[in-house]
Design an enzyme around this catalytic site. Structure first.
Site, mmCIF file in Angstrom:
data_model
loop_
_atom_site.group_PDB
_atom_site.id
_atom_site.type_symbol
_atom_site.label_atom_id
_atom_site.label_comp_id
_atom_site.label_asym_id
_atom_site.label_seq_id
_atom_site.Cartn_x
_atom_site.Cartn_y
_atom_site.Cartn_z
ATOM 1 C CG HIS A 184 12.450 -14.285 21.899
ATOM 2 N ND1 HIS A 184 13.413 -13.292 21.949
ATOM 3 C CD2 HIS A 184 11.361 -13.732 21.296
ATOM 4 C CE1 HIS A 184 12.934 -12.196 21.389
ATOM 5 N NE2 HIS A 184 11.683 -12.428 20.984
ATOM 6 C CB SER A 193 9.428 -10.179 22.081
ATOM 7 O OG SER A 193 8.876 -11.025 21.084
ATOM 8 C CG ASP A 205 16.842 -13.832 22.834
ATOM 9 O OD1 ASP A 205 15.771 -14.366 22.496
ATOM 10 O OD2 ASP A 205 17.376 -12.900 22.196
#
Length: 201
Positions: free
Chosen positions: A176, A178, A190
């Site tokens: 992931h 971010s 993802d």
């Protein structure tokens, strides 16, 4: 109908040929780079290639690994770790200026913990890590828009060593990316990733 099927197969082959050729070239380059670094006293022990897929995005990654010298007996198994440096190229649907595809370059450094349930010589392992990444340009595709060039990358993986002395390694990863809410929008991305790694020693 047959012509359409044949054309479809040719397109699939064309789409696969470029990433596979680039991956092979990167692996050879990593081997030469490792040999040069060993001669200079700077020695990554492992090189890897990785292919990842997300919604409307694919990523090809190459990198090197420096295993830690420290390790521990933990949870009935063997706990160790490594530093990873990676260079990725993302190809995303859409993007800016109405283009069909947008291309993003990403570099990252990640500390990773690895646990082998069978002890130090066990073939199977699970691992996880959280690192820092920098991408240019800032990631955008048809559905998502990141707000920062700096992001965090965290992953979980399961894998196995293969071959003589376990020099080859395959792993399946979920990763992931971010910015952890530092700035918005922060939709994150993802990936499911398949990695092949080779020990240079």
């Amino acid at each position: 109908m047959y012509a359409s099927f044949t054309t479809g197969r040719r397109r699939i082959r064309a789409r696969l040929a470029r990433p596979l050729a680039a991956s092979a070239l990167m692996l050879v380059s990593l081997g030469f780079a490792s040999a040069e670094s060993r001669a200079a006293g700077w020695e990554p022990e492992i090189g890897f290639l990785q292919q990842g897929w997300a919604d409307g995005v694919r990523a090809t990654t190459a990198g090197v690994i420096w295993p830690w010298s420290r390790h521990w007996a933990w949870g009935g198994g063997h706990l160790s770790g490594y530093w990873e440096a990676a260079l990725s190229r993302w190809s995303a649907d859409g993007g800016d200026q109405g283009r069909d595809r947008s291309w993003i370059t990403q570099v990252g450094v990640t500390p990773v913990f690895r646990w082998r349930p069978g002890g130090q010589d066990g073939a199977w392992f699970v691992e996880g890590g959280i690192g820092l990444t920098l991408m240019t340009p800032i990631y955008r595709n048809g559905n998502k828009r990141f707000s920062t060039a700096f992001n965090f990358g965290d992953h979980l993986a399961i894998g196995r060593n293969l071959g003589q002395q376990g020099r080859h390694e395959l792993s399946l990863r979920v990763q992931h990316f971010s910015n952890a809410g530092i700035r918005h929008p922060n939709p994150g991305e993802d990936f499911v990733q398949l990695r092949y790694a080779l020990s240079f020693r």
